[in-house]
Design an enzyme around this catalytic site. Structure first.
Site, PDB file in Angstrom:
ATOM      1  N   HIS A  27       0.708  -1.280  -0.208  1.00  0.00           N
ATOM      2  CA  HIS A  27      -0.042  -0.039  -0.106  1.00  0.00           C
ATOM      3  C   HIS A  27       0.916   1.287   0.055  1.00  0.00           C
ATOM      4  CE1 HIS A  27       0.698   1.345   4.249  1.00  0.00           C
ATOM      5  NE2 HIS A  27       0.795   0.150   4.259  1.00  0.00           N
ATOM      6  N   CYS A  28       0.290   2.358  -0.394  1.00  0.00           N
ATOM      7  CA  CYS A  28       0.863   3.534  -0.455  1.00  0.00           C
ATOM      8  C   CYS A  28       0.285   4.480   0.593  1.00  0.00           C
ATOM      9  CB  CYS A  28       1.067   4.310  -1.869  1.00  0.00           C
ATOM     10  SG  CYS A  28      -0.679   4.588  -2.736  1.00  0.00           S
ATOM     11  N   VAL A  29       0.263   5.814   0.479  1.00  0.00           N
ATOM     12  CA  VAL A  29      -0.403   6.646   1.442  1.00  0.00           C
ATOM     13  C   VAL A  29      -1.956   6.467   1.355  1.00  0.00           C
ATOM     14  CG1 VAL A  29      -0.849   9.202   2.478  1.00  0.00           C
ATOM     15  CG2 VAL A  29       1.610   8.309   1.528  1.00  0.00           C
ATOM     16  N   ARG A  31      -3.658   4.162  -1.283  1.00  0.00           N
ATOM     17  CA  ARG A  31      -4.217   3.147  -2.094  1.00  0.00           C
ATOM     18  C   ARG A  31      -3.641   1.739  -1.628  1.00  0.00           C
ATOM     19  NH1 ARG A  31      -1.914   5.664  -7.400  1.00  0.00           N
ATOM     20  NH2 ARG A  31      -0.904   6.911  -5.727  1.00  0.00           N
TER      21      ARG A  31
END
Length: 476
Positions: A27-29, A31
């Site tokens: 995951h990113c910030v 999504r």
């Protein structure tokens, strides 16, 4: 209403085909980024109806599910706990996705991996050069004079800004060398050194090379074993360091594999740099220098000969290129145009395309009734105006399709207009509303008109289509 993270993770897992359909996940910030074994098993329609899900899209071989800051990390942890998997890094997921693409997709992925890490330095340099342009440009605040002409005490301040800002472009090969060698598994420090070698001050500056050839002046050369090697630098060039960096990384990895650990410090770096350096000056540099110039000359010819058609097409195609990731290939062209020509005619169209997608997303705020989607439309429209289009593009405009098309219409018209008026950017900056500071001073008026076009046309057309025609996609 509070979100049940466990329930959300279970719903997501079910709608993407279950645990067995997940190859890797991170995951990113904002999504979840999931690499799937079979994308056909995803029930996209039901997935986007999950309460916490604000949208989904495919990019770089990954299913990216928009959950938002503060939510995505909790859902991800629950997902990992349910499936019994260990948490993975973004790099691991990217590598997994890259290995699944076709040759074209993998090539585009390489370009993205190389140029995205150096973008902060390039964009920062562009913004600072924009400030310098405001201070040194004539006719902005005073007739026929610049700020530093009227207030000489600001001259040194502007000069320092120019030095700080231009450094990233002066030593561009070092930045690319660091990134490309790192991408291919070599020592990033050697990539920096290789880039600096190619712009060494003892070499003839690449910017002076063309003038020297045209004037019939002698080009400095080295004579080695019967070979006449031109001693020229590659300032502002992208391809020479890109290709040389790949060879350096591959050679270093090869040498480390066969040279004993006790001798690696003494042998690996000197051999790798020496061989790559010779290859760069003898073969790689001259060949890629010529290829790069052919590409740039082709773009200059097209936009100079058929400006209306070229601007229209690039304005229409840029947003679809973002979807495929192919827009990264044009960053190399932009960088070379800003350092070897009068400026880039491509990047201003990029900035207007981003604004157009934001305007269409803003219009959807007044079309949609779902409060979550209205909030996403507003925030993603703002981020698009500030140069980050993915939330607006994938979360709103592509989801309902007609806003995406309305934005393309606006960016096509604006692209055609600013190309006809020969709008150029001196640097690559923030690709949105602040982008005007990267535009040449004399083109600010034409670019501002282009901005008005991409604000009004996408907004009004999206609003009309959404409220009057009420397309089927609004009910999907």
């Amino acid at each position: 209403m509070s979100i049940n993270y466990r329930k959300t993770a279970q719903q997501v897992l079910e709608l993407i085909g279950g645990e067995e359909n997940i190859s890797s996940a991170t995951h990113c910030v904002t999504r979840l980024r999931i690499v799937l074994n079979d994308t056909d098993q995803v029930n996209t329609e039901e997935l986007e109806r999950v309460e916490a899900v604000k949208g989904s899209f495919y990019s770089n071989g990954q299913l990216q599910i928009i959950l938002g800051n503060g939510v995505v990390d909790k859902v991800y942890k629950e997902l990992m706990e349910i499936t019994g998997r260990e948490e993975q890094t973004k790099d691991e997921a990217k590598e997994d996705a890259a290995n699944r693409g076709n040759p074209l997709q993998r090539a585009i992925k390489v370009l993205a991996d190389v140029f995205i890490p150096i973008l902060p330095a390039i964009v920062t340099a562009g913004l600072l050069l924009g400030i310098n342009n405001i201070l040194t440009g004539e006719g902005i605040f005073f007739d026929g004079a610049s700020v530093i002409d009227v207030y000489p005490q600001w001259a040194d301040f502007a000069e320092i800004i120019n030095v700080i800002a231009s450094t990233a472009f002066v030593f561009l090969p070092a930045l690319i060398g660091w990134s490309v060698v790192k991408r291919f598994g070599g020592s990033p420090l050697l990539g920096i050194v290789l880039g600096l070698i190619l712009v060494h001050p003892d070499l003839m500056n690449a910017h002076a090379y063309g003038d020297a050839v045209a004037a019939g002046e002698d080009i400095p050369t080295w004579s080695i074993f019967g070979l006449e090697i031109e001693a020229i630098g590659y300032q502002g060039q992208v391809l020479p360091i890109f290709v040389a960096g790949i060879i350096l990384a591959k050679l270093e990895v090869f040498l480390r594999k066969y040279i004993p650990n006790s001798l690696q410090l003494l042998l690996v770096a000197p051999i790798a740099l020496l061989l790559t350096g010779f290859l760069a000056f003898i073969f790689i540099g001259p060949i890629t220098f010529a290829i790069g110039n052919w590409i740039i000359d082709g773009f200059i010819w097209l936009f100079g000969t058929l400006p209306m058609l070229a601007g229209l097409l690039y304005g229409a195609l840029y947003a679809p290129l973002v979807i495929t990731g192919m827009h990264h290939t044009f960053l190399a062209v932009d960088l070379q145009l800003t350092t070897t020509a009068d400026g880039t005619f491509l990047w201003p169209i990029l900035a207007l395309s981003n604004i157009a997608q934001g305007s269409a997303a803003f219009a959807m705020y007044f079309v949609l009734k779902n409060q979550n989607l209205k909030g996403l439309s507003g925030t993603s429209g703002l981020t698009a105006w500030l140069g980050v289009t993915e939330p607006a593009l994938f979360g709103v405009n592509l989801r309902f399709r007609f806003p995406f098309l309305c934005a393309i219409i606006g960016s096509s018209i604006a692209g055609m207009y600013i190309t006809i008026n020969q709008v150029l950017a001196t640097t690559v900056g923030v690709g949105g509303v602040p982008g005007i500071f990267s535009i040449q001073i004399g083109s600010w008026g034409a670019f501002a008109i282009g901005m008005v076009i991409v604000i009004i046309v996408p907004f009004i057309s999206t609003l009309l289509v959404g409220r009057v025609m009420k397309p089927k996609s609004l009910n999907e």
